[in-house]
Design an enzyme around this catalytic site. Structure first.
Site, PDB file in Angstrom:
ATOM      1  CG  PHE A 140      29.628  59.466  92.159  1.00 53.33           C
ATOM      2  CD1 PHE A 140      29.253  58.800  93.319  1.00 53.33           C
ATOM      3  CD2 PHE A 140      29.762  58.723  90.981  1.00 53.33           C
ATOM      4  CE1 PHE A 140      29.030  57.418  93.306  1.00 53.33           C
ATOM      5  CE2 PHE A 140      29.545  57.347  90.973  1.00 53.33           C
ATOM      6  CZ  PHE A 140      29.176  56.696  92.136  1.00 53.33           C
ATOM      7  CB  ALA A 141      35.773  60.979  92.262  1.00 52.71           C
ATOM      8  CG  LEU A 142      32.836  54.510  90.280  1.00 53.98           C
ATOM      9  CD1 LEU A 142      33.173  53.868  91.624  1.00 53.98           C
ATOM     10  CD2 LEU A 142      31.383  54.154  89.912  1.00 53.98           C
ATOM     11  CD  GLU A 192      40.827  54.404  89.155  1.00 52.30           C
ATOM     12  OE1 GLU A 192      41.685  53.695  88.580  1.00 52.30           O
ATOM     13  OE2 GLU A 192      40.614  54.376  90.381  1.00 52.30           O
ATOM     14  CB  SER A 236      32.375  49.782  80.927  1.00 54.54           C
ATOM     15  OG  SER A 236      32.055  50.801  80.012  1.00 54.54           O
ATOM     16  CB  ILE A 282      35.317  63.809  88.380  1.00 54.39           C
ATOM     17  CG1 ILE A 282      36.154  62.520  88.410  1.00 54.39           C
ATOM     18  CG2 ILE A 282      34.556  64.012  89.690  1.00 54.39           C
ATOM     19  CD1 ILE A 282      35.361  61.207  88.332  1.00 54.39           C
ATOM     20  NE  ARG A 324       9.731  76.094  57.091  1.00 55.60           N
ATOM     21  CZ  ARG A 324      10.289  77.124  56.482  1.00 55.60           C
ATOM     22  NH1 ARG A 324       9.936  78.369  56.819  1.00 55.60           N
ATOM     23  NH2 ARG A 324      11.213  76.937  55.556  1.00 55.60           N
ATOM     24  CD  GLU A 349      24.554  58.275  87.059  1.00 60.73           C
ATOM     25  OE1 GLU A 349      23.668  57.561  87.559  1.00 60.73           O
ATOM     26  OE2 GLU A 349      24.613  59.509  87.206  1.00 60.73           O
ATOM     27  CD  GLU A 404      27.011  49.598  74.002  1.00 60.75           C
ATOM     28  OE1 GLU A 404      26.961  50.427  74.944  1.00 60.75           O
ATOM     29  OE2 GLU A 404      27.056  49.940  72.808  1.00 60.75           O
TER      30      GLU A 404
HETATM   31  C1  LIG Z   1      29.743  63.813  80.417  1.00 59.67           C
HETATM   32  C2  LIG Z   1      30.217  62.725  81.327  1.00 59.67           C
HETATM   33  C3  LIG Z   1      30.093  62.865  82.707  1.00 59.67           C
HETATM   34  C4  LIG Z   1      30.569  61.883  83.571  1.00 59.67           C
HETATM   35  N1  LIG Z   1      30.504  62.070  84.923  1.00 59.67           N
HETATM   36  C5  LIG Z   1      31.059  61.150  85.769  1.00 59.67           C
HETATM   37  C6  LIG Z   1      31.113  61.379  87.173  1.00 59.67           C
HETATM   38  O1  LIG Z   1      30.619  62.393  87.674  1.00 59.67           O
HETATM   39  N2  LIG Z   1      31.732  60.452  87.965  1.00 59.67           N
HETATM   40  C7  LIG Z   1      32.295  59.328  87.447  1.00 59.67           C
HETATM   41  O2  LIG Z   1      32.843  58.537  88.212  1.00 59.67           O
HETATM   42  N3  LIG Z   1      32.251  59.066  86.106  1.00 59.67           N
HETATM   43  C8  LIG Z   1      31.653  59.956  85.258  1.00 59.67           C
HETATM   44  N4  LIG Z   1      31.633  59.728  83.897  1.00 59.67           N
HETATM   45  C9  LIG Z   1      32.297  58.537  83.384  1.00 59.67           C
HETATM   46  C10 LIG Z   1      31.356  57.521  82.791  1.00 59.67           C
HETATM   47  O3  LIG Z   1      30.655  56.853  83.809  1.00 59.67           O
HETATM   48  C11 LIG Z   1      32.178  56.603  81.880  1.00 59.67           C
HETATM   49  O4  LIG Z   1      32.527  57.365  80.732  1.00 59.67           O
HETATM   50  C12 LIG Z   1      31.436  55.346  81.498  1.00 59.67           C
HETATM   51  O5  LIG Z   1      31.308  54.480  82.593  1.00 59.67           O
HETATM   52  C13 LIG Z   1      32.141  54.614  80.360  1.00 59.67           C
HETATM   53  O6  LIG Z   1      33.486  54.409  80.676  1.00 59.67           O
HETATM   54  P1  LIG Z   1      34.621  54.782  79.604  1.00 59.67           P
HETATM   55  O7  LIG Z   1      34.392  56.191  79.146  1.00 59.67           O
HETATM   56  O8  LIG Z   1      35.923  54.459  80.188  1.00 59.67           O
HETATM   57  O9  LIG Z   1      34.311  53.862  78.354  1.00 59.67           O
HETATM   58  P2  LIG Z   1      34.737  52.327  78.203  1.00 59.67           P
HETATM   59  O10 LIG Z   1      34.563  51.596  79.472  1.00 59.67           O
HETATM   60  O11 LIG Z   1      36.054  52.287  77.522  1.00 59.67           O
HETATM   61  O12 LIG Z   1      33.604  51.829  77.218  1.00 59.67           O
HETATM   62  C14 LIG Z   1      33.541  52.302  75.842  1.00 59.67           C
HETATM   63  C15 LIG Z   1      32.313  51.756  75.202  1.00 59.67           C
HETATM   64  O13 LIG Z   1      32.389  50.349  75.156  1.00 59.67           O
HETATM   65  C16 LIG Z   1      31.082  49.818  75.135  1.00 59.67           C
HETATM   66  N5  LIG Z   1      31.027  48.751  76.141  1.00 59.67           N
HETATM   67  C17 LIG Z   1      31.275  48.827  77.456  1.00 59.67           C
HETATM   68  N6  LIG Z   1      31.148  47.623  78.036  1.00 59.67           N
HETATM   69  C18 LIG Z   1      30.828  46.754  77.053  1.00 59.67           C
HETATM   70  C19 LIG Z   1      30.575  45.364  76.984  1.00 59.67           C
HETATM   71  N7  LIG Z   1      30.633  44.617  78.089  1.00 59.67           N
HETATM   72  N8  LIG Z   1      30.259  44.811  75.797  1.00 59.67           N
HETATM   73  C20 LIG Z   1      30.217  45.564  74.666  1.00 59.67           C
HETATM   74  N9  LIG Z   1      30.438  46.884  74.658  1.00 59.67           N
HETATM   75  C21 LIG Z   1      30.744  47.470  75.830  1.00 59.67           C
HETATM   76  C22 LIG Z   1      30.112  50.961  75.443  1.00 59.67           C
HETATM   77  O14 LIG Z   1      29.480  51.371  74.237  1.00 59.67           O
HETATM   78  C23 LIG Z   1      31.013  52.049  75.948  1.00 59.67           C
HETATM   79  O15 LIG Z   1      30.514  53.340  75.667  1.00 59.67           O
HETATM   80  C24 LIG Z   1      31.134  60.701  83.028  1.00 59.67           C
HETATM   81  C25 LIG Z   1      31.229  60.551  81.638  1.00 59.67           C
HETATM   82  C26 LIG Z   1      30.785  61.543  80.794  1.00 59.67           C
HETATM   83  C27 LIG Z   1      30.910  61.339  79.301  1.00 59.67           C
END
Ligand SMILES: Cc1cc2nc3c(=O)[nH]c(=O)nc-3n(C[C@H](O)[C@H](O)[C@H](O)COP(=O)(O)OP(=O)(O)OC[C@H]3O[C@@H](n4cnc5c(N)ncnc54)[C@H](O)[C@@H]3O)c2cc1C
Length: 397
Positions: A139-141, A143, A148, A173, A282, A377, A381
């Site tokens: 599932f590639a959403l 970037e 977020s 992904i 233990r 997912e 927050e």
């Molecule tokens: C192990 C793993 C597997 C994944 N698998 C997939 C996959 O199969 N397909 C896919 O599409 N994506 C996948 N992801 C991506 C995942 O969905 C994103 O990492 C996630 O949506 C957060 O995006 P970001 O890493 O860019 O963090 P950012 O969007 O930069 O957010 C960083 C942090 O900011 C905080 N934050 C976010 N929004 C707010 C707000 N409004 N107010 C205050 N704080 C906030 C949260 O604590 C967040 O962790 C995966 C991620 C991981 C770690």
């Protein structure tokens, strides 16, 4: 009242007597418990790609993946996706083997858009293979600059006659590098923001599609950054209408967000199991760790956190299966179960003392496995914002 089904009378199964479930769910849980204990419990090899492929094949051969796809005509276990069955599967698999849960979940998440919004031809060509474990899905959403804030995605799909040409990057992904089927979300530009995104089927090996980077994380599983560079696919590979991709992604997440809560619940139950074993086994200070009230307080808190998470998780799953909106309930379940599981697992590590941080010990593995669930997912927050938005909608109207 006697239990309606022959379940092991342990803490991991008592909740199956709750009214959220139907007899088929109880039967599924019992069969799966036997299979998972025998076939996958704590089996972890050194090659995560090979392990994952083997787990997908085993889950397919045993029939469990049929629950990850919708439609009997396409290899599914039922006519529609059964959220409670998916949650039972994830909870049980996570308790026995985190990678088995991952392998199951990704078959569902990766093909979810096809199950929910695909054409019959798309369903026929992919779902039976996904259900058998013959094709691995992703599932590639996300970037690099749109996690977020997913509606700000930049990956673009330009229409060119009977084709679309995709350009951009996707990252984090899961199954990236081993998947056969990638459901890629890209901007088609019908409207700004969320209303200008469509979903596409991109097959591994399509020219212009490549794995740009394999990513290693603290709980190893296949993960990659993808590059699409002039990647030409048939227009028939678009899932649903143009501009409807964001809705399709959110409908998919409504199912699988609740199932992330179920996976966290499985990890937390395993941590409680391990905590109880260590506390009673233990010996210290002329007794056992369990004799001390400080330990008993920890155990009480762990069990209560788990029951609260289970109630929220299966409420959301049941409500979705009843055809009702679960935006608020799924967000509550995901937040409470993942945050709660982190605390439960941390308490179990503490009870295990030095052994709790030794590589390969069950609680150490759980400690690494739970962390990402609070981020992907929709980070906690984001769930808080969803819950508050729903509450305020009611308060302001
Ligand atoms: C192990 C793993 C597997 C994944 N698998 C997939 C996959 O199969 N397909 C896919 O599409 N994506 C996948 N992801 C991506 C995942 O969905 C994103 O990492 C996630 O949506 C957060 O995006 P970001 O890493 O860019 O963090 P950012 O969007 O930069 O957010 C960083 C942090 O900011 C905080 N934050 C976010 N929004 C707010 C707000 N409004 N107010 C205050 N704080 C906030 C949260 O604590 C967040 O962790 C995966 C991620 C991981 C770690």
């Amino acid at each position: 009242m006697s239990p309606p089904h022959d379940h092991p009378a342990d803490a991991a199964h008592g909740h199956l007597e709750w009214p959220f479930f139907e007899p088929r769910h109880r039967a599924l849980a019992l069969d799966l418990e036997r299979w998972a204990a025998r076939e996958v419990r704590d089996r972890h090899g050194a090659d995560v790609d090979a392990d994952c492929r083997a787990l997908v094949r085993a889950l397919g051969a045993a029939g469990w993946l049929a629950h990850a796809v919708g439609g009997r005509a396409f290899g599914g276990a039922g006519d529609a996706i059964d959220t409670r069955a998916i949650c039972i599967l994830r909870e049980t698999l996570a308790r026995h083997n985190g990678l088995a849960d991952f392998a199951f979940a990704m078959q569902g998440l990766g093909s979810g858009a096809i199950s929910l919004a695909g054409s019959d031809a798309q369903k026929q060509s992919w779902l039976p293979r996904v259900a058998r474990g013959d094709a691995i899905s992703a599932f590639a959403l996300s970037e690099p600059d749109a996690g977020s804030d997913v509606a700000s995605m930049q990956c673009a799909a330009r229409r060119d006659g009977d084709h679309y040409v995709l350009d951009g990057e996707k990252t984090w992904i899961s199954n990236g590098g081993i998947a056969d089927l990638y459901v890629v979300f890209a901007r088609t530009g019908e409207a700004p923001g969320a209303r200008g995104i469509s979903a596409f089927i991109v097959e591994a090996g399509t020219p212009g599609f490549e794995i740009a980077e394999r990513i290693e994380v603290i709980a190893p599983h296949p993960l990659a950054r993808l590059r699409l560079d002039g990647c030409r696919i048939a227009a028939a590979n678009r899932i649903g209408d143009a501009g409807e991709g964001f809705k399709v992604a959110m409908r998919t997440l409504d199912v699988f967000r609740t199932s992330v809560a179920a996976a966290a619940l499985g990890f937390a139950r395993r941590a409680l199991e391990e905590g109880l074993a260590r506390a009673t086994g233990r010996r210290m200070f002329n007794g056992t760790l369990a004799d001390f009230q400080l330990t008993q307080a920890k155990l009480a808190q762990m069990a209560t956190t788990i029951d609260g998470a289970a109630l929220l998780t299966y409420r959301a799953a049941w409500q979705r299966d009843c055809g009702r909106n679960v935006t608020r309930e799924a967000a509550m379940a995901k937040m409470a179960a993942t945050e709660g599981a982190q605390q439960v697992i941390d308490a179990a590590v503490q009870m295990w003392g030095g052994l709790g941080v030794k590589s390969g010990v069950a609680v150490e593995r759980l400690y690494r496995e739970i962390r990402a669930l609070r981020i992907y997912e929709g980070a906690t927050e984001v769930q808080q914002l969803i819950i508050a938005r729903e509450l305020l909608k009611g308060a302001r109207s």
